[in-house]
Design a protein around this motif. Structure first.
Motif, PDB file in Angstrom:
ATOM      1  N   TRP A  94       0.831  -1.209   0.000  1.00  0.00           N
ATOM      2  CA  TRP A  94       0.000   0.000   0.000  1.00  0.00           C
ATOM      3  C   TRP A  94       0.865   1.258   0.000  1.00  0.00           C
ATOM      4  O   TRP A  94       0.570   2.233  -0.698  1.00  0.00           O
ATOM      5  CB  TRP A  94      -0.949  -0.005   1.193  1.00  0.00           C
ATOM      6  N   THR A  98       0.685   4.122  -3.028  1.00  0.00           N
ATOM      7  CA  THR A  98       0.363   5.525  -2.776  1.00  0.00           C
ATOM      8  C   THR A  98       1.556   6.433  -3.065  1.00  0.00           C
ATOM      9  O   THR A  98       1.392   7.569  -3.517  1.00  0.00           O
ATOM     10  CB  THR A  98      -0.118   5.735  -1.326  1.00  0.00           C
ATOM     11  N   ILE A 103       0.435  10.206  -3.456  1.00  0.00           N
ATOM     12  CA  ILE A 103      -0.623  10.456  -2.470  1.00  0.00           C
ATOM     13  C   ILE A 103      -0.031  10.330  -1.072  1.00  0.00           C
ATOM     14  O   ILE A 103       0.542   9.295  -0.736  1.00  0.00           O
ATOM     15  CB  ILE A 103      -1.781   9.452  -2.627  1.00  0.00           C
ATOM     16  N   SER A 105      -0.412   9.102   1.820  1.00  0.00           N
ATOM     17  CA  SER A 105      -1.180   8.141   2.614  1.00  0.00           C
ATOM     18  C   SER A 105      -0.483   7.906   3.950  1.00  0.00           C
ATOM     19  O   SER A 105       0.663   8.295   4.145  1.00  0.00           O
ATOM     20  CB  SER A 105      -1.306   6.832   1.832  1.00  0.00           C
ATOM     21  N   LYS A 305      -9.230  14.613  -1.598  1.00  0.00           N
ATOM     22  CA  LYS A 305      -8.624  13.373  -2.083  1.00  0.00           C
ATOM     23  C   LYS A 305      -7.708  12.760  -1.019  1.00  0.00           C
ATOM     24  O   LYS A 305      -7.670  11.543  -0.845  1.00  0.00           O
ATOM     25  CB  LYS A 305      -7.821  13.649  -3.363  1.00  0.00           C
ATOM     26  N   ILE A 306      -6.973  13.632  -0.327  1.00  0.00           N
ATOM     27  CA  ILE A 306      -6.087  13.146   0.740  1.00  0.00           C
ATOM     28  C   ILE A 306      -6.904  12.511   1.860  1.00  0.00           C
ATOM     29  O   ILE A 306      -6.580  11.433   2.362  1.00  0.00           O
ATOM     30  CB  ILE A 306      -5.215  14.296   1.285  1.00  0.00           C
ATOM     31  N   THR A 309      -8.174   9.117   0.983  1.00  0.00           N
ATOM     32  CA  THR A 309      -7.107   8.118   1.105  1.00  0.00           C
ATOM     33  C   THR A 309      -6.896   7.734   2.558  1.00  0.00           C
ATOM     34  O   THR A 309      -6.667   6.565   2.885  1.00  0.00           O
ATOM     35  CB  THR A 309      -5.795   8.663   0.510  1.00  0.00           C
ATOM     36  N   TRP A 310      -6.955   8.735   3.452  1.00  0.00           N
ATOM     37  CA  TRP A 310      -6.840   8.437   4.881  1.00  0.00           C
ATOM     38  C   TRP A 310      -7.912   7.435   5.312  1.00  0.00           C
ATOM     39  O   TRP A 310      -7.637   6.482   6.029  1.00  0.00           O
ATOM     40  CB  TRP A 310      -7.050   9.706   5.709  1.00  0.00           C
ATOM     41  N   THR A 313      -7.460   3.756   3.762  1.00  0.00           N
ATOM     42  CA  THR A 313      -6.205   3.029   3.979  1.00  0.00           C
ATOM     43  C   THR A 313      -6.352   1.889   4.974  1.00  0.00           C
ATOM     44  O   THR A 313      -5.926   0.757   4.709  1.00  0.00           O
ATOM     45  CB  THR A 313      -5.096   3.996   4.449  1.00  0.00           C
TER      46      THR A 313
END
Length: 332
Positions: A94, A98, A103, A105, A305-306, A309-310, A313
């Protein structure tokens, strides 16, 4: 060679690889603001972050002990080495995905979700240490909101204190001070993030009956700190670009406010032995600082978007780790 010993060696290797990847994946978090304001060149910022990450990693062990015993009980773990290996493979995968897409992450979410997912896959939900696991989740969830709030407050104070100062002189002074705050940021990153690999290796040693307490062996501390420092020296320029420029236009005063705010949260969590996501904390602090400066100045589309992703995850890494464990179990 005994299969458990082989698995334990693999866990140590992959845990150090995770720490190395965490170093270049999360380096951006510590130095993004200082690079984006040109307080430091990328090369100098990365070297500074590498050194301070190493020092921070060697200084504390409380978070490592929390990882060792608060998600699952390592002394009661069956197939512990296989579970931990599956978790590491999931978290590494992962992190690399990312990182490739730039990103920011959370490595913390990835490894904690992966440990939980692999453990549940092996022994069911009863294996979780719910008191400790919920405490960790609370820290992961609350810390970004605290960082957002403190970032907003610190920037608001700066606006009042320096409102009559010459903008050029203020920014020049803050640019110099950013060297200090970047070093502080990297140090606190090391005190929290490097601890996770230490805790994972200690879990594997206990599961293999090679270690009898949750104390972190000295060689584990040195190895994890070295891996984190080396990984940091590689740098993560894709994520630097996202954190340092795509959330908001950062000036030196904003960078100092964001660095101080996030360092306070991360070090506070380290002091009470709780793992937090440095990615979440630093990105949230930048959002808080941007909101205090000008709400419309924050690029909320990128921030959204961030945040997405949080959110995804932890469950994705848990599912991925569960699947990897089942595949490894077939072959083992």
């Amino acid at each position: 060679m005994d299969s458990i010993l082989i698995l334990t060696i693999l866990v140590v290797v992959f845990a150090l690889a995770f720490d190395f990847i965490n170093g270049f994946h999360d380096t951006a978090n510590a130095i993004a603001t200082s690079v984006s304001t040109r307080a430091l060149t990328p090369r100098r910022a990365v070297l500074l972050a590498a050194a301070m990450n190493f020092v921070g990693a060697l200084t504390f062990t409380g978070v490592a002990k929390t990882i060792t015993k608060d998600i699952v009980d390592p002394f009661a773990l069956q197939n512990g080495s296989l579970i931990i290996l599956a978790a590491l493979l999931s978290a590494i995968a992962w992190n690399l995905i990312t990182w490739y897409f730039g990103i920011p992450s959370s490595s913390s979410h990835a490894i904690i979700g992966s440990i939980a997912g692999a453990s549940i896959s092996a022994a069911g939900f009863a294996i979780l240490n719910y008191d400790g696991f919920i405490k960790i989740l609370e820290a992961l969830l609350i810390s970004p909101f605290l960082a957002l709030t403190i970032g907003f407050i610190v920037m608001s104070i700066f606006k009042v204190v320096f409102k009559n100062n010459n903008l050029y002189r203020s920014n020049k002074g803050f640019r110099y001070f950013q060297v200090v705050t970047a070093a502080l940021q990297a140090f606190t990153h090391g005190t929290n993030d490097a601890q996770k690999a230490m805790g994972i290796i200690t879990m594997a040693l206990i599961a293999a009956n090679l270690h009898t307490t949750d104390d972190i062996p000295l060689w584990v501390r040195i190895a994890a700190a070295t891996a984190m420092g080396l990984g940091t020296s590689i740098g993560g320029y894709k994520i630097i670009k996202t954190v340092g420029g795509k959330i908001m236009k950062i000036r030196p005063v904003n960078g100092v406010a964001a660095d101080l705010s996030s360092a306070m949260i991360i070090f506070g969590a380290t002091a009470i032995h709780l793992p937090v996501s440095t990615t979440h904390v630093i990105s949230s602090a930048i959002m808080g600082v941007g909101s205090a400066q000008r709400v419309r100045g924050v690029k909320w589309g990128v921030a959204r978007k961030i945040v997405i992703t949080w959110i995804i995850t932890l469950p994705i890494s848990a599912i991925l780790a569960a699947l990897i464990y089942q595949l490894l179990a077939l072959f083992s």
